[in-house]
Design a protein around this motif. Structure first.
Motif, PDB file in Angstrom:
ATOM      1  N   PHE A 175     -26.790   3.271 -13.825  1.00  0.00           N
ATOM      2  CA  PHE A 175     -27.770   2.397 -11.987  1.00  0.00           C
ATOM      3  C   PHE A 175     -26.467   1.483 -11.243  1.00  0.00           C
ATOM      4  CE2 PHE A 175     -30.246   1.402 -16.452  1.00  0.00           C
ATOM      5  CZ  PHE A 175     -31.073   2.244 -15.980  1.00  0.00           C
ATOM      6  N   VAL A 176     -27.205   1.619 -10.411  1.00  0.00           N
ATOM      7  CA  VAL A 176     -25.908   1.242  -9.429  1.00  0.00           C
ATOM      8  C   VAL A 176     -25.171  -0.301  -8.816  1.00  0.00           C
ATOM      9  CG1 VAL A 176     -27.881   1.748  -6.966  1.00  0.00           C
ATOM     10  CG2 VAL A 176     -25.035   2.163  -6.653  1.00  0.00           C
ATOM     11  N   GLY A 177     -26.870  -0.559  -9.007  1.00  0.00           N
ATOM     12  CA  GLY A 177     -26.695  -2.152  -8.858  1.00  0.00           C
ATOM     13  C   GLY A 177     -25.732  -3.034  -9.259  1.00  0.00           C
ATOM     14  N   VAL A 178     -25.016  -3.444 -10.673  1.00  0.00           N
ATOM     15  CA  VAL A 178     -24.020  -3.908 -10.768  1.00  0.00           C
ATOM     16  C   VAL A 178     -23.070  -3.747 -10.511  1.00  0.00           C
ATOM     17  CG1 VAL A 178     -24.506  -2.077 -13.352  1.00  0.00           C
ATOM     18  CG2 VAL A 178     -23.466  -5.133 -12.891  1.00  0.00           C
ATOM     19  N   TRP A 179     -23.088  -2.122 -10.384  1.00  0.00           N
ATOM     20  CA  TRP A 179     -21.066  -1.940  -9.601  1.00  0.00           C
ATOM     21  C   TRP A 179     -21.215  -1.984  -8.662  1.00  0.00           C
ATOM     22  CZ3 TRP A 179     -18.520   0.842 -13.100  1.00  0.00           C
ATOM     23  CH2 TRP A 179     -18.395   1.593 -14.258  1.00  0.00           C
ATOM     24  N   SER A 180     -22.764  -1.805  -7.654  1.00  0.00           N
ATOM     25  CA  SER A 180     -21.669  -1.899  -6.429  1.00  0.00           C
ATOM     26  C   SER A 180     -21.754  -3.472  -6.193  1.00  0.00           C
ATOM     27  CB  SER A 180     -23.032  -1.659  -5.221  1.00  0.00           C
ATOM     28  OG  SER A 180     -24.510  -2.262  -6.152  1.00  0.00           O
ATOM     29  N   GLY A 181     -22.565  -4.517  -6.700  1.00  0.00           N
ATOM     30  CA  GLY A 181     -22.121  -5.861  -6.716  1.00  0.00           C
ATOM     31  C   GLY A 181     -21.259  -6.367  -6.812  1.00  0.00           C
ATOM     32  N   VAL A 182     -20.611  -5.758  -7.868  1.00  0.00           N
ATOM     33  CA  VAL A 182     -19.165  -5.667  -8.421  1.00  0.00           C
ATOM     34  C   VAL A 182     -18.312  -5.843  -7.552  1.00  0.00           C
ATOM     35  CG1 VAL A 182     -17.021  -4.843  -9.300  1.00  0.00           C
ATOM     36  CG2 VAL A 182     -19.404  -5.648 -11.303  1.00  0.00           C
ATOM     37  N   GLU A 183     -18.253  -4.290  -6.437  1.00  0.00           N
ATOM     38  CA  GLU A 183     -17.861  -4.188  -5.148  1.00  0.00           C
ATOM     39  C   GLU A 183     -17.619  -5.311  -4.566  1.00  0.00           C
ATOM     40  OE1 GLU A 183     -15.458  -1.726  -4.987  1.00  0.00           O
ATOM     41  OE2 GLU A 183     -15.458  -0.869  -7.641  1.00  0.00           O
ATOM     42  N   GLY A 184     -19.466  -5.425  -4.447  1.00  0.00           N
ATOM     43  CA  GLY A 184     -19.025  -6.858  -3.273  1.00  0.00           C
ATOM     44  C   GLY A 184     -18.683  -8.063  -3.791  1.00  0.00           C
ATOM     45  N   ALA A 185     -18.593  -8.095  -4.841  1.00  0.00           N
ATOM     46  CA  ALA A 185     -17.927  -9.255  -5.310  1.00  0.00           C
ATOM     47  C   ALA A 185     -16.226  -9.162  -4.976  1.00  0.00           C
ATOM     48  CB  ALA A 185     -18.467 -10.201  -7.087  1.00  0.00           C
ATOM     49  N   ARG A 186     -15.589  -8.556  -4.804  1.00  0.00           N
ATOM     50  CA  ARG A 186     -14.150  -7.917  -5.124  1.00  0.00           C
ATOM     51  C   ARG A 186     -13.783  -8.353  -3.493  1.00  0.00           C
ATOM     52  NH1 ARG A 186     -11.464  -3.512  -7.911  1.00  0.00           N
ATOM     53  NH2 ARG A 186     -12.454  -1.915  -5.876  1.00  0.00           N
ATOM     54  N   ARG A 187     -14.687  -7.529  -2.803  1.00  0.00           N
ATOM     55  CA  ARG A 187     -14.767  -7.433  -1.078  1.00  0.00           C
ATOM     56  C   ARG A 187     -14.714  -8.689  -0.844  1.00  0.00           C
ATOM     57  NH1 ARG A 187     -15.672  -3.195   2.695  1.00  0.00           N
ATOM     58  NH2 ARG A 187     -16.302  -4.349   4.380  1.00  0.00           N
ATOM     59  N   VAL A 188     -15.041 -10.512  -1.645  1.00  0.00           N
ATOM     60  CA  VAL A 188     -15.568 -11.308  -0.710  1.00  0.00           C
ATOM     61  C   VAL A 188     -14.447 -11.881  -1.302  1.00  0.00           C
ATOM     62  CG1 VAL A 188     -16.680 -13.701  -1.123  1.00  0.00           C
ATOM     63  CG2 VAL A 188     -18.090 -11.593  -0.599  1.00  0.00           C
ATOM     64  N   GLY A 189     -13.748 -11.408  -2.593  1.00  0.00           N
ATOM     65  CA  GLY A 189     -12.488 -12.262  -3.006  1.00  0.00           C
ATOM     66  C   GLY A 189     -12.340 -12.954  -4.443  1.00  0.00           C
TER      67      GLY A 189
END
Ligand SMILES: [Zn+2]
Length: 447
Positions: free
Chosen positions: A162-176
């Motif tokens: 499922f995409v949600g958790v992976w894209s959530g992780v990418e988002g968190a990484r982008r925020v730093g």
């Protein structure tokens, strides 16, 4: 609210030193925002019309052959809707990805699946650029909740397709942020990880967050003593329901935020600190609310989404199946992005119709969670003679269950406009759900 420290001097692009400030697009008047959206849409359509067989054919049927054929944002309404069934059909006919990918296979870096209630779900591909855009949308969700690079974000979730958790992780990484993956653990191990690893933010469905709270209580662990200060809840309407939001806030001692998105379109909705509905991310998407039957614009209806940055496998006028109502007041946060009052109220395919009355499971949830010492619940629909019966089973702790079931039944009748039988069952006897809940069983079709 719990405090946390900010340290370090590295700056990242989405580092939310400016967590409370608005994006430039959020401050545009509607006409200026539409101009921006039209420019973005046309820029997306150029490559899509070149390489994407699915949309080239679909848009040709509406007389759109080039991006220049769209001269105003209103022209979008000339284009046909896209439905999930249509995409499933396309993938079945041209396996495995259908005719929706815009680019050759070597351009893609991520594959995800939707859950698919009957058989195979949809496969969805992202290029590096599209995936970056997905991260950008998720970063917006996190920043709206006040998450900064000083935060530590826990994902109590297995990293499946499922995409949600992976894209959530990418988002968190982008925020730093520091990302703490919580896969491969049972619920008690996750509770212990929350206490030991000191995450400040948690992302999971509201149903599962309540499950973690329950497991913690059984183990005598008070999650209010954790470092969590923000929880964000995708996947289900719960975090916008006042009673569920209050219950989550009490269990975790944190500020609770709703979030809405879908594999097919990405992370489109966020809740701001004013906590009065779910904002549309109108910098990255075009939103329509339509009557589910006629497709005409409506104040309350199905959400139709066009994304603007996911060129690799785009969604244009995608019927999300999410039902909601446009808020009629500006938001106190100052954003001019429109929003759904009370978030997504439910999935159209989960709408219950009994004795001519329509409701969503979220309507029952808000009532049940508004009563103290209620656990899980289940809704069963029966036909007795020519009459629909709705029964709600509720786990009740403590004594005097008769008086309490009567109070819940009264509240449900007032809220839903429908007489409902309420039955108390012992705590811990109804199903638990690791991700999204399925609490409604319709026995009418079986009889
Ligand atoms: Zn707001």
């Amino acid at each position: 609210m719990k405090a946390h420290s900010t340290e370090g001097d590295e700056r990242l692009p989405d580092s939310a030193d400016s967590a409370a400030t608005l994006d430039p697009e959020e401050q545009l008047d509607p006409a200026a925002l539409e101009r921006t959206q039209l420019t973005r849409l046309r820029a997306k359509l150029d490559p899509v019309l070149k390489g994407n067989d699915f949309y080239r054919n679909k848009l040709a049927s509406a007389g759109v052959g080039t991006a220049a054929d769209l001269t105003r944002l209103d022209d979008l309404a000339r284009l046909p809707f896209t439905t999930k069934d249509e995409l499933l059909d396309d993938q079945a006919q041209t396996p495995p990805y259908g005719t929706l990918p815009t680019f050759p296979p070597e351009r893609y870096v991520q594959e995800h699946h939707t859950s698919g209630t009957s058989g195979q779900g949809l496969r969805w591909l992202d290029t590096a650029e599209s995936w970056d855009w997905m991260a950008k949308c998720w970063a917006r969700v996190l920043r709206a909740a006040g998450v900064t690079r000083a935060d530590r974000v826990f994902f109590p979730f297995s990293f499946g397709p499922f995409v949600g958790v992976w894209s959530g992780v990418e988002g968190a990484r982008r925020v730093g942020c520091l990302v703490l993956p919580g896969g491969g653990k049972d619920s008690l191990q996750r509770v212990k990880a929350i206490m030991a690893d000191r995450p400040t933010v948690m992302v999971c469905t509201p149903t599962y967050a309540l499950r973690l709270a329950e497991v913690a209580a059984e183990a005598g662990i008070d999650l209010r003593g954790s470092a969590l200060r923000v929880t964000i809840h995708p996947g289900e309407p719960g975090a916008s329901l006042p009673a569920t939001k209050a219950r989550l806030a009490e269990a975790f001692g944190a500020a609770v935020f709703d979030h809405a998105g879908a594999t097919e379109v990405g992370a489109w909705g966020f809740e701001c600190h004013a906590q009065d509905g779910v904002h549309f991310n109108e910098a990255e998407y075009i939103f329509e609310v339509v009557d589910p039957v006629t497709g005409a614009p409506a104040q309350e209806g199905e959400l139709v989404v066009t994304n603007l940055g996911r060129v690799g496998m785009p969604a244009i006028r995608y019927r999300t199946g999410d039902f909601g109502r446009l808020h009629d007041r500006p938001c106190a946060c100052g954003s001019r992005y429109r929003r759904l009052a009370g978030g997504v109220l439910g999935r159209l395919d989960q709408k219950v119709i009994a004795r001519g009355v329509e409701f969503y499971p979220s309507g029952v949830e808000n009532v049940v969670r508004g009563h103290r010492e209620t656990g899980e619940f289940a809704v069963d629909l029966y036909r007795r003679g020519s009459r629909d019966e709705v029964e709600v089973r509720v786990e009740l702790g403590g004594g005097d269950t008769d008086a309490r079931t009567a109070r819940i039944a009264r509240a449900l009748r007032e809220t839903l406009g429908l007489r409902v039988d309420v039955r108390a069952v012992p705590a811990g006897t109804l199903p638990r759900f690791p991700v999204k809940a399925r609490r409604v069983t319709d026995h009418r079709a079986l009889g």
